[in-house]
Design a protein around this motif. Structure first.
Motif, PDB file in Angstrom:
ATOM      1  N   SER A   2       0.825  -1.195   0.000  1.00 58.10           N
ATOM      2  CA  SER A   2       0.000   0.000   0.000  1.00 58.10           C
ATOM      3  C   SER A   2       0.867   1.255   0.000  1.00 58.10           C
ATOM      4  O   SER A   2       2.048   1.210   0.316  1.00 58.10           O
ATOM      5  N   ARG A   3       0.255   2.361  -0.351  1.00 57.60           N
ATOM      6  CA  ARG A   3       0.985   3.628  -0.351  1.00 57.60           C
ATOM      7  C   ARG A   3       1.446   3.995   1.050  1.00 57.60           C
ATOM      8  O   ARG A   3       2.516   4.574   1.217  1.00 57.60           O
ATOM      9  N   LEU A   9       8.130   2.980   4.818  1.00 56.16           N
ATOM     10  CA  LEU A   9       9.446   2.428   4.498  1.00 56.16           C
ATOM     11  C   LEU A   9      10.407   3.514   4.017  1.00 56.16           C
ATOM     12  O   LEU A   9      11.587   3.506   4.368  1.00 56.16           O
ATOM     13  N   ALA A  10       9.906   4.447   3.237  1.00 59.03           N
ATOM     14  CA  ALA A  10      10.740   5.561   2.778  1.00 59.03           C
ATOM     15  C   ALA A  10      11.167   6.417   3.967  1.00 59.03           C
ATOM     16  O   ALA A  10      12.327   6.844   4.053  1.00 59.03           O
ATOM     17  N   ARG A  11      10.249   6.669   4.901  1.00 65.43           N
ATOM     18  CA  ARG A  11      10.570   7.465   6.092  1.00 65.43           C
ATOM     19  C   ARG A  11      11.609   6.744   6.949  1.00 65.43           C
ATOM     20  O   ARG A  11      12.550   7.364   7.459  1.00 65.43           O
ATOM     21  N   ILE A  12      11.473   5.454   7.101  1.00 63.44           N
ATOM     22  CA  ILE A  12      12.448   4.664   7.869  1.00 63.44           C
ATOM     23  C   ILE A  12      13.822   4.730   7.213  1.00 63.44           C
ATOM     24  O   ILE A  12      14.837   4.895   7.890  1.00 63.44           O
ATOM     25  N   ALA A  13      13.873   4.608   5.905  1.00 63.16           N
ATOM     26  CA  ALA A  13      15.153   4.682   5.185  1.00 63.16           C
ATOM     27  C   ALA A  13      15.811   6.053   5.390  1.00 63.16           C
ATOM     28  O   ALA A  13      17.030   6.136   5.589  1.00 63.16           O
TER      29      ALA A  13
END
Length: 55
Positions: A2-3, A9-13
């Motif tokens: 999902s978005r 996941l992008a925020r965690i990266a």
């Protein structure tokens, strides 16, 4: 996926990249531990309450 999950996941990266240490030795580990302990105890997070600091 999902978005929402993709955004998480992008925020965690981004967080992982920002939180990387340029160096990490026993002194850094000690300071980090003191700060975590102080924060957990609700004290000043500057590590000043930590005893037996290595020289």
């Amino acid at each position: 996926m999902s978005r929402e999950i993709d955004a998480d996941l992008a925020r965690i990266a981004e967080q992982e990249a920002a939180l990387r240490f340029t160096r990490f030795d026993k002194s850094t580990a000690w300071e980090l531990g003191c700060r975590l302990r102080a924060a957990a105890r609700g004290a000043s997070a500057d590590g000043s309450g930590c005893r037996f600091l290595p020289s």
